[in-house]
Design an enzyme around this catalytic site. Structure first.
Site, PDB file in Angstrom:
ATOM      1  N   SER A   1       0.831  -1.208   0.000  1.00 22.92           N
ATOM      2  CA  SER A   1       0.000   0.000   0.000  1.00 22.92           C
ATOM      3  C   SER A   1       0.859   1.249   0.000  1.00 22.92           C
ATOM      4  O   SER A   1       1.962   1.261   0.577  1.00 22.92           O
ATOM      5  CB  SER A   1      -0.852  -0.031   1.276  1.00 22.92           C
ATOM      6  OG  SER A   1      -1.435   1.224   1.509  1.00 22.92           O
TER       7      SER A   1
ATOM      8  N   LYS B   1       1.897  -3.781   6.656  1.00 22.28           N
ATOM      9  CA  LYS B   1       2.280  -3.839   5.228  1.00 22.28           C
ATOM     10  C   LYS B   1       3.799  -3.674   5.091  1.00 22.28           C
ATOM     11  O   LYS B   1       4.453  -4.376   4.317  1.00 22.28           O
ATOM     12  CB  LYS B   1       1.555  -2.744   4.440  1.00 22.28           C
ATOM     13  CG  LYS B   1       0.059  -2.981   4.292  1.00 22.28           C
ATOM     14  CD  LYS B   1      -0.229  -4.127   3.339  1.00 22.28           C
ATOM     15  CE  LYS B   1      -1.689  -4.472   3.263  1.00 22.28           C
ATOM     16  NZ  LYS B   1      -1.994  -5.706   2.547  1.00 22.28           N
TER      17      LYS B   1
ATOM     18  N   TYR C   1      -2.141  -0.937  10.675  1.00 24.06           N
ATOM     19  CA  TYR C   1      -2.378  -1.529   9.354  1.00 24.06           C
ATOM     20  C   TYR C   1      -1.180  -1.257   8.437  1.00 24.06           C
ATOM     21  O   TYR C   1      -0.626  -2.172   7.807  1.00 24.06           O
ATOM     22  CB  TYR C   1      -3.675  -0.959   8.744  1.00 24.06           C
ATOM     23  CG  TYR C   1      -3.757  -1.128   7.252  1.00 24.06           C
ATOM     24  CD1 TYR C   1      -4.090  -2.354   6.695  1.00 24.06           C
ATOM     25  CD2 TYR C   1      -3.472  -0.058   6.390  1.00 24.06           C
ATOM     26  CE1 TYR C   1      -4.126  -2.510   5.315  1.00 24.06           C
ATOM     27  CE2 TYR C   1      -3.515  -0.205   5.028  1.00 24.06           C
ATOM     28  CZ  TYR C   1      -3.840  -1.430   4.488  1.00 24.06           C
ATOM     29  OH  TYR C   1      -3.866  -1.588   3.129  1.00 24.06           O
TER      30      TYR C   1
HETATM   31  C1  WQD Z   1      -9.987   9.171   0.803  1.00 27.54           C
HETATM   32  C2  WQD Z   1     -10.247  10.652   1.034  1.00 27.54           C
HETATM   33  C3  WQD Z   1     -10.622  11.191   3.340  1.00 27.54           C
HETATM   34  C4  WQD Z   1     -14.382   8.930   3.739  1.00 27.54           C
HETATM   35  C5  WQD Z   1      -7.114   4.287   3.121  1.00 27.54           C
HETATM   36  C6  WQD Z   1      -5.888   3.636   3.695  1.00 27.54           C
HETATM   37  C7  WQD Z   1      -5.029   3.078   2.605  1.00 27.54           C
HETATM   38  C8  WQD Z   1      -5.809   2.141   1.741  1.00 27.54           C
HETATM   39  C9  WQD Z   1      -7.087   2.763   1.256  1.00 27.54           C
HETATM   40  C10 WQD Z   1      -6.639  -0.071   2.125  1.00 27.54           C
HETATM   41  C11 WQD Z   1      -9.536  11.209   2.274  1.00 27.54           C
HETATM   42  C12 WQD Z   1     -11.878  11.440   2.541  1.00 27.54           C
HETATM   43  C13 WQD Z   1     -13.213   9.510   3.265  1.00 27.54           C
HETATM   44  C14 WQD Z   1     -15.492   9.759   4.062  1.00 27.54           C
HETATM   45  C15 WQD Z   1     -14.179  11.681   3.386  1.00 27.54           C
HETATM   46  N1  WQD Z   1      -6.090   0.978   2.511  1.00 27.54           N
HETATM   47  N2  WQD Z   1     -13.115  10.861   3.089  1.00 27.54           N
HETATM   48  N3  WQD Z   1     -15.337  11.116   3.856  1.00 27.54           N
HETATM   49  O1  WQD Z   1      -7.627   7.224   3.769  1.00 27.54           O
HETATM   50  O2  WQD Z   1      -6.756   7.672   1.423  1.00 27.54           O
HETATM   51  O3  WQD Z   1      -6.698   5.399   2.316  1.00 27.54           O
HETATM   52  O4  WQD Z   1      -7.807   3.353   2.320  1.00 27.54           O
HETATM   53  O5  WQD Z   1      -6.914  -1.077   2.186  1.00 27.54           O
HETATM   54  O6  WQD Z   1      -3.958   2.441   3.167  1.00 27.54           O
HETATM   55  O7  WQD Z   1      -5.158   4.586   4.442  1.00 27.54           O
HETATM   56  O8  WQD Z   1      -8.872   6.366   1.721  1.00 27.54           O
HETATM   57  O9  WQD Z   1     -11.208   6.354   0.937  1.00 27.54           O
HETATM   58  O10 WQD Z   1     -10.740   6.446   3.420  1.00 27.54           O
HETATM   59  O11 WQD Z   1     -10.248   8.444   2.014  1.00 27.54           O
HETATM   60  O12 WQD Z   1     -14.113  12.913   3.240  1.00 27.54           O
HETATM   61  O13 WQD Z   1     -16.552   9.320   4.512  1.00 27.54           O
HETATM   62  O14 WQD Z   1     -11.645  10.824   1.299  1.00 27.54           O
HETATM   63  O15 WQD Z   1     -10.467  12.167   4.342  1.00 27.54           O
HETATM   64  O16 WQD Z   1      -9.167  12.536   1.962  1.00 27.54           O
HETATM   65  P1  WQD Z   1      -7.448   6.776   2.381  1.00 27.54           P
HETATM   66  P2  WQD Z   1     -10.338   6.826   2.043  1.00 27.54           P
END
Ligand code: WQD
Length: 335
Positions: A124, A153, A149
């Site tokens: 990741s 990785k 997490y």
């Molecule tokens: C994306 C953007 C949030 C939800 C995580 C893990 C990574 C990988 C994928 C997987 C950010 C914003 C999110 C919501 C929002 N892991 N957001 N409202 O955090 O980039 O990555 O998932 O297995 O290792 O860290 O992904 O989709 O959670 O967030 O505003 O309800 O969307 O703040 O900017 P992230 P995400």
């Protein structure tokens, strides 16, 4: 000769299984169904018209694993199995170290015992931590993860690096995913999170289908063009194809980013999804989510140069395909 796909009924595993079968490869899937559905196996068969053995087991069940390696001639393993909820990993680190590292140790032990010397690992972008500037490149120092997490990785990356050093002829390719979204264009397989989704796209999709009232946008005061977080979203089918490209180019320890190289903000993703589903979606600005970075994206050039792989699909394609899957399966596989 077959490819063993661990976690092959999960979100990325199932899409990779489809690509492998479509390329004419034989696969064997092992999955404990802890965060996936056995129905995904039927859907993979429906899309590809091909069948494959599915073993329901945990990787820590080494007796089953050893039997699997003696029953089938496994030329390579693609290792997806693991727990992936960042927030849960902070609350329950032992589960993450046990499920992710424990299972990888069992898998590697079984591989070495069976003489299987090729593994592709589902890593990741989180391993780049919070100190590297974007775009992230594979030669930047990894480390400084903000949650267990991510640490798991990184530790598995190190484990595989050490196994390559101590076992001549052993090949490990570490694929660092950015933000996988989208679904197979058939609408038959896709992301099916249990409970309230943690990630952006599944959350938006559930708002669009009327199961959640409103998207919370976590912060609009970041140093980004519209103040909301920026990520490198990649279509899961492009990502899956990255694995088949990697399989054809294994050689010692290799590391590749799988991303598009382009960042989009939360509000840009929301707008693209609104266009795809044809309606306005309610959202509300909420406080920042702890541990989130403002913006990061990949430099995907190394994968293009060395694997001949490049992401093809647009953000709109990603939203359209997520929407098709969500509409056809409003409650996921079991619904
Ligand atoms: C994306 C953007 C949030 C939800 C995580 C893990 C990574 C990988 C994928 C997987 C950010 C914003 C999110 C919501 C929002 N892991 N957001 N409202 O955090 O980039 O990555 O998932 O297995 O290792 O860290 O992904 O989709 O959670 O967030 O505003 O309800 O969307 O703040 O900017 P992230 P995400």
């Amino acid at each position: 000769m077959a490819i063993l796909v661990t976690g092959g009924l999960g979100y990325i595993g199932s899409h990779t299984a489809v690509e492998l079968l479509s390329e004419g490869r034989d696969i064997v899937v092992i999955d404990d169904l802890s965060n996936s559905s056995a129905l995904a196996a039927d859907r993979i068969r429906e899309i590809t018209g091909k069948s494959f053995p599915f073993i329901e087991a945990r990787l820590q069940d080494e007796e089953t694993l050893n039997k699997l390696f003696s029953d089938y001639d496994i030329e390579a393993v693609i290792h997806f199995a693991g727990s992936k909820a960042v927030g849960e990993s902070v609350k329950n680190p032992i589960k993450y170290y046990d499920n992710n590292i424990g299972s990888s140790l069992s898998l590697c032990r079984a591989m070495l015992k069976a003489g299987c010397k090729n593994i592709i690992f589902s890593s990741s972008a989180t391993v780049y931590g919070s100190n590297n500037p974007s775009p992230y490149r594979e030669d930047m120092p990894a480390g400084g993860c903000t949650n267990p997490y991510g640490e798991t990785k990184l530790i598995i990356e190190q484990l595989l690096g050490d196994i390559v050093k101590s076992n001549p002829g052993f090949n490990a390719t570490l694929l660092r995913y950015f933000n996988p979204i989208g679904a197979h264009p058939s609408g038959l397989i896709g992301e099916d999170p249990r409970g309230i989704p943690n990630n952006l796209l599944p959350y938006i999709a559930k708002v669009a289908v009327g199961q959640l009232p409103c998207l919370g946008v976590f912060g609009n005061d970041y140093q980004t063009p519209d103040g909301t977080g920026v990520r490198d979203y990649i279509h899961v089918v492009d990502l899956a194809k990255g694995h088949t490209a990697a399989l054809n180019n294994m050689d010692g320890l290799k590391i590749y980013n799988l991303g598009t190289g382009k960042g989009y903000s939360v509000l840009e993703v929301l707008k693209a999804f609104e266009k795809a589903c044809g309606k306005a979606l309610p959202y509300e600005i909420k406080p920042r989510r702890e541990g989130d970075l403002d913006a990061y994206w990949s430099d995907p050039g190394k994968a293009e140069r060395e694997l001949g792989w490049r992401a093809q699909k647009t953000l709109y394609d990603m939203c359209l395909d997520t929407w098709r899957w969500q509409k056809a399966n409003p409650k996921g596989y079991e619904g």
